[in-house]
Design a protein around this motif. Structure first.
Motif, PDB file in Angstrom:
ATOM      1  N   UNK A   2    -100.431 -47.734  13.679  1.00 57.21           N
ATOM      2  CA  UNK A   2    -100.824 -48.684  12.637  1.00 57.21           C
ATOM      3  C   UNK A   2    -101.597 -49.874  13.202  1.00 57.21           C
ATOM      4  N   UNK A   3    -101.449 -50.098  14.518  1.00 55.09           N
ATOM      5  CA  UNK A   3    -102.114 -51.263  15.124  1.00 55.09           C
ATOM      6  C   UNK A   3    -102.090 -51.097  16.642  1.00 55.09           C
ATOM      7  N   UNK A   4    -103.178 -51.530  17.292  1.00 55.84           N
ATOM      8  CA  UNK A   4    -103.239 -51.562  18.758  1.00 55.84           C
ATOM      9  C   UNK A   4    -103.800 -52.919  19.145  1.00 55.84           C
ATOM     10  N   UNK A   5    -103.147 -53.578  20.088  1.00 53.30           N
ATOM     11  CA  UNK A   5    -103.594 -54.891  20.560  1.00 53.30           C
ATOM     12  C   UNK A   5    -103.695 -54.899  22.078  1.00 53.30           C
ATOM     13  N   UNK A   6    -104.672 -55.639  22.596  1.00 56.47           N
ATOM     14  CA  UNK A   6    -104.753 -55.907  24.027  1.00 56.47           C
ATOM     15  C   UNK A   6    -103.928 -57.167  24.245  1.00 56.47           C
ATOM     16  N   UNK A   7    -102.853 -57.036  24.999  1.00 55.19           N
ATOM     17  CA  UNK A   7    -101.957 -58.169  25.247  1.00 55.19           C
ATOM     18  C   UNK A   7    -102.510 -59.082  26.353  1.00 55.19           C
ATOM     19  N   UNK A   8    -102.961 -58.461  27.443  1.00 52.62           N
ATOM     20  CA  UNK A   8    -103.518 -59.205  28.578  1.00 52.62           C
ATOM     21  C   UNK A   8    -104.626 -58.376  29.203  1.00 52.62           C
ATOM     22  N   UNK A   9    -105.712 -59.052  29.541  1.00 57.91           N
ATOM     23  CA  UNK A   9    -106.869 -58.379  30.134  1.00 57.91           C
ATOM     24  C   UNK A   9    -107.203 -59.083  31.442  1.00 57.91           C
ATOM     25  N   UNK A  10    -107.248 -58.332  32.533  1.00 53.98           N
ATOM     26  CA  UNK A  10    -107.402 -58.927  33.859  1.00 53.98           C
ATOM     27  C   UNK A  10    -108.692 -58.538  34.580  1.00 53.98           C
ATOM     28  N   UNK A  11    -109.531 -57.755  33.927  1.00 50.08           N
ATOM     29  CA  UNK A  11    -110.796 -57.328  34.531  1.00 50.08           C
ATOM     30  C   UNK A  11    -111.874 -58.390  34.291  1.00 50.08           C
ATOM     31  N   UNK A  12    -112.907 -58.463  35.161  1.00 49.65           N
ATOM     32  CA  UNK A  12    -113.963 -59.453  34.958  1.00 49.65           C
ATOM     33  C   UNK A  12    -114.903 -59.103  33.801  1.00 49.65           C
ATOM     34  N   UNK A  13    -114.938 -57.838  33.363  1.00 52.89           N
ATOM     35  CA  UNK A  13    -115.784 -57.424  32.251  1.00 52.89           C
ATOM     36  C   UNK A  13    -115.173 -56.200  31.593  1.00 52.89           C
ATOM     37  N   UNK A  14    -115.693 -55.818  30.434  1.00 52.94           N
ATOM     38  CA  UNK A  14    -115.191 -54.645  29.722  1.00 52.94           C
ATOM     39  C   UNK A  14    -114.196 -54.950  28.632  1.00 52.94           C
ATOM     40  N   UNK A  15    -114.022 -56.246  28.299  1.00 55.94           N
ATOM     41  CA  UNK A  15    -113.019 -56.592  27.287  1.00 55.94           C
ATOM     42  C   UNK A  15    -113.506 -56.341  25.865  1.00 55.94           C
ATOM     43  N   UNK A  16    -114.611 -55.595  25.719  1.00 60.89           N
ATOM     44  CA  UNK A  16    -115.090 -55.219  24.394  1.00 60.89           C
ATOM     45  C   UNK A  16    -114.093 -54.375  23.620  1.00 60.89           C
ATOM     46  N   UNK A  17    -113.098 -53.820  24.320  1.00 61.53           N
ATOM     47  CA  UNK A  17    -112.060 -53.029  23.649  1.00 61.53           C
ATOM     48  C   UNK A  17    -111.201 -53.879  22.735  1.00 61.53           C
TER      49      UNK A  17
END
Length: 194
Positions: free
Chosen positions: A116-131
């Motif tokens: 029903x839902x997907x969330x990015x909780x924490x993102x640690x990469x320098x790029x690619x956070x378009x997800x």
């Protein structure tokens, strides 16, 4: 004088820590906490409890065969939202490696095991956070353990986020299969009150 020295020392320590911190530590972004996501997503539920599952033996082998890869963890915690005796939904918070660093995800399900839902909780990469874009994440909504999760075939990728998109799809597919095999099948113990 001691107070001034204390502030100078604290400031110097902070600057030193930032200077010698790894680039990934400086670029890490936390977007959600488990508590805030659970309370916002299950705001109409009477309670949220949890159940820990530990896939072993034949069950673990069956899950890994379905996924086409080994399970990274030994134990997973599913949150179970309920009102009276009715299950309102489930959630699993998990991580998957991006190109270099771990990406933290939250996957939510209805009572039948559909995403029903997907969330990015924490993102640690320098790029690619378009997800994190809603249009990408919404492709996963409605999927079950039997749905396809391959980027480029079942899921449209995002330019510049191919590895991160693949990581998210791996994490969500793992969550759906674990939910079906370990919770919906009745293999897990009863949820523990929170």
């Amino acid at each position: 004088m001691i107070t001034k020295l204390k502030y100078i020392f604290s400031f110097t320590s902070l600057v030193g820590a930032l200077t010698f911190a790894s680039p990934s530590a400086l670029q890490s972004q936390v977007f959600h906490s488990v508590r805030t996501l659970l309370s916002s997503h299950f705001r109409d539920s009477a309670s949220v409890s949890y159940v820990r599952v530990r896939p072993t033996g034949a069950t673990r082998s069956r899950i890994e065969r379905r996924l086409g890869r080994a399970l990274a963890g030994d134990q997973y915690t599913f949150f179970v939202a309920q009102t009276s005796d009715r299950v309102d939904g489930y959630a699993l918070f998990d991580e998957e490696r991006g190109q270099h660093e771990m990406i933290s995800f939250g996957t939510f399900f209805d009572a039948q095991g559909r995403v029903t839902r997907v969330e990015v909780m924490a993102y640690r990469e320098p790029y690619g956070d378009g997800i994190r874009a809603a249009r990408f994440r919404e492709q996963l909504v409605g999927r079950t353990a039997d749905s396809g999760f391959r980027v480029g075939r079942d899921i449209d990728s995002i330019s510049g986020s191919t590895i991160s998109a693949r990581s998210m799809c791996i994490a969500v597919e793992r969550a759906t299969v674990l939910l079906e095999e370990m919770v919906l099948s009745g293999a897990a113990a009863r949820p523990t009150a929170r």
